[in-house]
Design an enzyme around this catalytic site. Structure first.
Site, short mmCIF file in Angstrom:
data_model
loop_
_atom_site.label_atom_id
_atom_site.label_comp_id
_atom_site.label_asym_id
_atom_site.label_seq_id
_atom_site.Cartn_x
_atom_site.Cartn_y
_atom_site.Cartn_z
N ASP A 201 -51.59 -61.05 -4.08
CA ASP A 201 -52.77 -61.65 -4.68
C ASP A 201 -52.52 -63.12 -5.02
OD1 ASP A 201 -55.46 -60.95 -5.84
OD2 ASP A 201 -54.52 -61.64 -7.69
N GLU A 265 -52.54 -63.73 0.14
CA GLU A 265 -53.93 -64.16 -0.04
C GLU A 265 -53.90 -65.63 -0.40
OE1 GLU A 265 -57.94 -63.53 -2.75
OE2 GLU A 265 -55.96 -63.60 -3.64
#
Ligand code: GLC
Ligand code: CA
Length: 528
Positions: A201, A265
């Site tokens: 993330d 990401e």
């Protein structure tokens, strides 16, 4: 094909676990639900699933606020459920990729509770604490996403802590060696349990400027832009010191057999994005490339994007392509249901690893969410930023809740859910679902479509055309991005036949020097 690591010829399928399948009637999907649908995933033909966070969490950001990195939230099930799911996926040859959220924890994580208990806490430095600005107020001008200062004042200890997202998501201090060690142990915990990789993330956020300098104003900011674009995040993200940290994560993964995968990401422009492959490819195997989601949907800009990306890739780096995820509008809503099929053909015929968002194989659209049904905190604080529309449940059948739950679904289903459900589309040979499945099957059969070289093909007529070639086998892909029919001419006799079309009834049709494409039609041609 076998010499290449599995993830280079894989298709990855993203599952938002709240919305995939509920098994206990509470209206929220769970791990047993994914287990129930493993046969579907195998039938569809995906190679790996990435499951969004299911760890214990107060759910302020629906799991992206983790309170325990090595457990399962009771809402989603138990560690036993997880083991059963991993085993069932592996038995069908499907890999499992977890969501790793290292930039921030929940404010309810015991680490943060300890850190905020006193300035002398041994965990104080695990988070980012600063005194007020000498002139009063927040230490600097950094902004959080979706809105407001990135600094929250802690009354009890009289300092501010940094949060790149919600105030309930305090940022970890990745300059602290104990934080790194603890987080690498988290990776090992899941690797030991057999996971095949991680999607990390907001990877570009981990390290902030050591001097905490103000971010400069964004000269291109327009009043209608979302508030977080007001400043250029020059000092608050994307710092060079993040690369050695990613290399350390890779070291942890490299200690395990079978090419465990590291995906990042990263929302950055191409030239910065590719830096995340790391020096000598010591970084992420796949920094997610999101650019297809905002490219101007015409042949020339898409060709330019593919070329620029291919040219920017470091030597030996493997491309990534993404059409949708749980944070962005659904592709079927962006492009419309007809062009959506062409987009799927593009995604599955580009060089690199495609990631498919659950429901996109059905052409699932954004579901309009009324104010009183909104759940996403981002949408509640900044109107228009809500991500609920792209997070609605998977429609499995024609029944009232689409077979997703026997209770009340946590978000409403779209009115068209019976017609686009898996059951209905399975029976229709011309459906989006069967097209997606055929594309996946063809890609799996033909390494030239996954691993092969990509080259643009000059054509007469405004179509997107390219070739994919490997080991003497070659495919030609011609896509009409327009609703109007198009005659496309080639500068030589292709001497081929249509292998697959977005439209029924064309397979086997002979192609020589031109092809008449219907509106919103894409074809894959195989020289014969
Ligand atoms: C990532 C996630 C998003 C989340 C944010 C903060 O962008 O995809 O859903 O809100 O990080 O963790
Ligand atoms: Ca449930």
């Amino acid at each position: 094909m076998s010499e290449r690591p599995w993830w280079q010829h894989a298709v990855i399928y993203e599952i938002y676990p709240r919305s995939f399948q509920d098994t206990n009637g509470d209206g929220v999907g769970d791990l047993s639900g994914i287990l129930e649908r493993v046969d579907y995933l195998a039938w569809l033909g995906v190679d790996a699933v990435w499951i969004c966070p299911f760890y214990p969490s107060p759910m302020a950001d629906f799991g992206y606020d983790v309170a325990d990195y090595v457990g399962i939230d009771p809402l989603f099930g138990t560690l036993d459920d997880f083991d059963r799911l991993a085993e069932a996926l592996h038995r069908r040859g499907i890999r499992i990729i977890l969501d790793f959220v290292p930039n921030h924890t929940s404010d309810k994580h015991p680490w943060f509770a300890e850190a905020r208990s006193s300035r002398d806490s041994p965990k104080r430095d695990w988070y980012i604490w600063r005194d007020a600005h000498p002139g009063g107020g927040a230490p600097n001008n950094w902004q959080s996403f979706p809105v407001g200062s990135a600094w929250e004042f802690d009354e009890a200890t009289g300092q501010y802590y940094c949060h790149s997202f919600l105030a309930t998501q305090p940022d970890l201090n990745w300059r602290n060696q104990s934080v790194r060690a603890a987080m690498y142990d988290v990776l090992r915990f899941w690797l030991d349990r057999g996971v095949d990789g991680f999607r990390v993330d907001v990877l570009w956020h981990l390290i902030k400027d050591a001097q905490f300098r103000d971010d400069p104003p964004n000269p291109h900011f327009r009043d209608k832009d979302p508030p977080h674009l007001r400043l250029l995040p020059l000092h608050s993200a994307d710092q060079p010191e993040v690369l050695p940290i990613i290399a350390e994560m890779r070291q942890v993964l490299n200690g395990y057999p079978g090419e465990r995968l590291l995906i990042g990401e990263i929302y950055l422009p191409l030239e910065r994005l590719v830096a995340y492959y790391g020096p000598n490819l010591t970084g992420a195997h796949l920094p997610f490339n999101f650019n297809l989601m905002w490219v101007d949907w015409r042949p020339a800009p898409i060709l330019r994007l593919i070329r620029d990306y291919e040219a920017a890739l470091p030597l030996g780096a493997w491309p990534s392509w993404v059409l949708g995820n749980h944070d962005q509008r659904r592709v079927a809503s962006r492009l419309g249901p007809a062009q959506d099929r062409v987009a799927m053909m593009l995604l599955m015929t580009l060089r690199g690893t495609p990631t498919l968002y659950y429901g996109d194989e059905l052409g699932l659209k954004d579901v309009p969410i009324q104010q009183h049904e909104m759940r996403d905190p981002f949408g509640l604080v900044v109107p228009g930023q809500g991500r609920d529309p792209e997070r609605t449940s998977m429609p499995w059948d024609e029944s009232q809740n689409g077979g997703f739950t026997t209770g009340r679904p946590w978000l409403p289903l779209g009115k068209d859910h019976p017609a686009i459900s898996v059951d209905v589309q399975k029976r229709d040979p011309g459906s989006m679902l069967n097209l997606t499945r055929a594309l996946l099957a063809l890609r799996r059969r033909e390494p030239s479509l996954s691993l092969g070289d990509w080259e643009p093909l000059a054509v007469e007529g405004d179509a997107l055309a390219y070739t994919r070639t490997a080991g003497g086998r070659r495919f030609i892909i011609v896509l009409n991005l327009d609703t109007a029919p198009k005659a496309v001419g080639f500068d030589r006799d292709l001497a081929g036949a249509i292998e697959l079309s977005t439209h029924p009834g064309r397979v086997g049709e002979r192609i020589s020097t031109r092809i008449e494409l219907r509106g919103d039609e894409g074809v894959i041609i195989k020289p014969t």
